[in-house]
Design an enzyme around this catalytic site. Structure first.
Site, PDB file in Angstrom:
ATOM      1  N   ARG A   1      -0.132 -33.841 -25.625  1.00  0.00           N
ATOM      2  CA  ARG A   1      -0.455 -32.457 -25.279  1.00  0.00           C
ATOM      3  C   ARG A   1      -1.672 -31.955 -26.024  1.00  0.00           C
ATOM      4  NH1 ARG A   1       5.371 -30.850 -23.742  1.00  0.00           N
ATOM      5  NH2 ARG A   1       5.298 -28.655 -23.323  1.00  0.00           N
TER       6      ARG A   1
ATOM      7  N   ARG B   1      17.478 -22.013 -22.638  1.00  0.00           N
ATOM      8  CA  ARG B   1      16.286 -22.226 -23.474  1.00  0.00           C
ATOM      9  C   ARG B   1      15.635 -20.896 -23.818  1.00  0.00           C
ATOM     10  NH1 ARG B   1      12.494 -27.040 -21.316  1.00  0.00           N
ATOM     11  NH2 ARG B   1      11.071 -25.874 -22.671  1.00  0.00           N
TER      12      ARG B   1
ATOM     13  N   LYS C   1       7.809 -31.904 -14.199  1.00  0.00           N
ATOM     14  CA  LYS C   1       7.692 -33.229 -14.838  1.00  0.00           C
ATOM     15  C   LYS C   1       9.072 -33.852 -15.064  1.00  0.00           C
ATOM     16  CE  LYS C   1       5.360 -31.780 -18.530  1.00  0.00           C
ATOM     17  NZ  LYS C   1       5.239 -30.330 -18.273  1.00  0.00           N
TER      18      LYS C   1
ATOM     19  N   ARG D   1      14.700 -20.582 -14.360  1.00  0.00           N
ATOM     20  CA  ARG D   1      15.350 -21.653 -15.127  1.00  0.00           C
ATOM     21  C   ARG D   1      15.988 -21.088 -16.397  1.00  0.00           C
ATOM     22  NH1 ARG D   1      11.725 -26.757 -16.955  1.00  0.00           N
ATOM     23  NH2 ARG D   1      11.248 -25.559 -18.809  1.00  0.00           N
TER      24      ARG D   1
ATOM     25  N   ARG E   1       2.983 -20.315 -23.919  1.00  0.00           N
ATOM     26  CA  ARG E   1       2.975 -21.767 -23.647  1.00  0.00           C
ATOM     27  C   ARG E   1       1.828 -22.118 -22.705  1.00  0.00           C
ATOM     28  NH1 ARG E   1       8.898 -21.969 -21.813  1.00  0.00           N
ATOM     29  NH2 ARG E   1       8.656 -24.166 -21.287  1.00  0.00           N
TER      30      ARG E   1
HETATM   31  P1  AMP Z   1       8.850 -29.040 -22.941  1.00  0.00           P
HETATM   32  O1  AMP Z   1      10.305 -29.261 -22.746  1.00  0.00           O
HETATM   33  O2  AMP Z   1       8.024 -30.254 -22.656  1.00  0.00           O
HETATM   34  O3  AMP Z   1       8.328 -27.808 -22.250  1.00  0.00           O
HETATM   35  O4  AMP Z   1       8.642 -28.778 -24.522  1.00  0.00           O
HETATM   36  C1  AMP Z   1       9.278 -27.685 -25.155  1.00  0.00           C
HETATM   37  C2  AMP Z   1       8.587 -27.393 -26.474  1.00  0.00           C
HETATM   38  O5  AMP Z   1       8.676 -28.547 -27.321  1.00  0.00           O
HETATM   39  C3  AMP Z   1       7.097 -27.076 -26.402  1.00  0.00           C
HETATM   40  O6  AMP Z   1       6.852 -25.717 -26.075  1.00  0.00           O
HETATM   41  C4  AMP Z   1       6.669 -27.422 -27.823  1.00  0.00           C
HETATM   42  O7  AMP Z   1       7.083 -26.428 -28.744  1.00  0.00           O
HETATM   43  C5  AMP Z   1       7.501 -28.676 -28.102  1.00  0.00           C
HETATM   44  N1  AMP Z   1       6.780 -29.904 -27.678  1.00  0.00           N
HETATM   45  C6  AMP Z   1       7.175 -30.789 -26.715  1.00  0.00           C
HETATM   46  N2  AMP Z   1       6.282 -31.787 -26.600  1.00  0.00           N
HETATM   47  C7  AMP Z   1       5.290 -31.524 -27.493  1.00  0.00           C
HETATM   48  C8  AMP Z   1       4.070 -32.174 -27.835  1.00  0.00           C
HETATM   49  N3  AMP Z   1       3.667 -33.301 -27.226  1.00  0.00           N
HETATM   50  N4  AMP Z   1       3.317 -31.607 -28.816  1.00  0.00           N
HETATM   51  C9  AMP Z   1       3.697 -30.489 -29.448  1.00  0.00           C
HETATM   52  N5  AMP Z   1       4.817 -29.811 -29.151  1.00  0.00           N
HETATM   53  C10 AMP Z   1       5.616 -30.325 -28.186  1.00  0.00           C
END
Ligand code: AMP
Length: 190
Positions: free
Chosen positions: A89, A134, A14, A128, A146
């Protein structure tokens, strides 16, 4: 405003696609994960509240996330459209997004899902994690958590957007340029 939701499991690409699409269509890219990580790094109040969830690979609670998202969108009142990356989400976030966009006379134009097999994505994330720093990318158990969060809470959104005729799946395996072309074909047809 042409608002696009980029949908897909962690590691589906994404963020990578968003970098190309935001230039091509002059959209404002909002990655909730990036905004959270910025807050974590700067140790803000929001960062302090989100850290425990993020480090475990759990979703941050809806109320906190939606408030942050709305604040971000409101920073761009004159945008051509928003490219939502990592939001919504949960079903409650989708409903909140629709309500918010309606309140500013706008809507989600399309939800574009980047599809790929779990095992390929898990290997991609572990790779990654070697360079991204991360914590949530470095431990297979957290990654699998996740995916569980995705399957339980995020996957049902597909039906929500399908029911509105706004769900467009795209094959997420291929070169970056090939996938950008597939996503662009959807946007160009809107
Ligand atoms: P990402 O970089 O999109 O994989 O997001 C990393 C982490 O941020 C996720 O595993 C969640 O802990 C948090 N996060 C990001 N977007 C959301 C969302 N829309 N709702 C809840 N948690 C989020």
């Amino acid at each position: 405003m042409t608002n696009i939701v980029l949908f897909g499991k962690p590691g589906a690409g994404k963020g990578t696609q968003a970098e190309f699409l935001k230039e091509k269509y002059k959209l404002t890219h909002i990655s909730t994960g990036d905004v959270f990580r910025f807050n974590l790094k700067n140790d803000t109040e929001l960062g302090k509240q989100a850290r425990v969830f993020m480090d475990a690979g759990d979703l941050v609670p809806d109320e906190l996330t939606t408030k942050m998202l709305i604040d971000e969108v409101n920073k761009h009142p004159n945008t051509n459209g928003i490219l939502f990356d990592g939001y919504p989400r949960t079903l409650s976030q989708s409903v909140a997004l629709d309500e918010f966009l309606t309140s500013i006379n706008s809507k989600v134009a399309a939800t574009i899902a980047l599809e790929a097999d779990d095992e390929i994505l898990i290997q991609r994330l572990l790779e990654r994690g070697k360079t991204s720093g991360r914590i949530d990318d470095q431990d297979e158990e957290k990654i699998r958590n996740r995916y569980q969060e995705y399957n339980e809470k995020t996957a049902p959104l597909m039906d929500y957007y399908k029911a509105q005729g706004k769900f467009f799946p795209v094959n997420g395996i291929g070169s970056i340029a090939e996938i950008t072309d597939r996503v662009s074909a959807v946007i160009d047809n809107l």
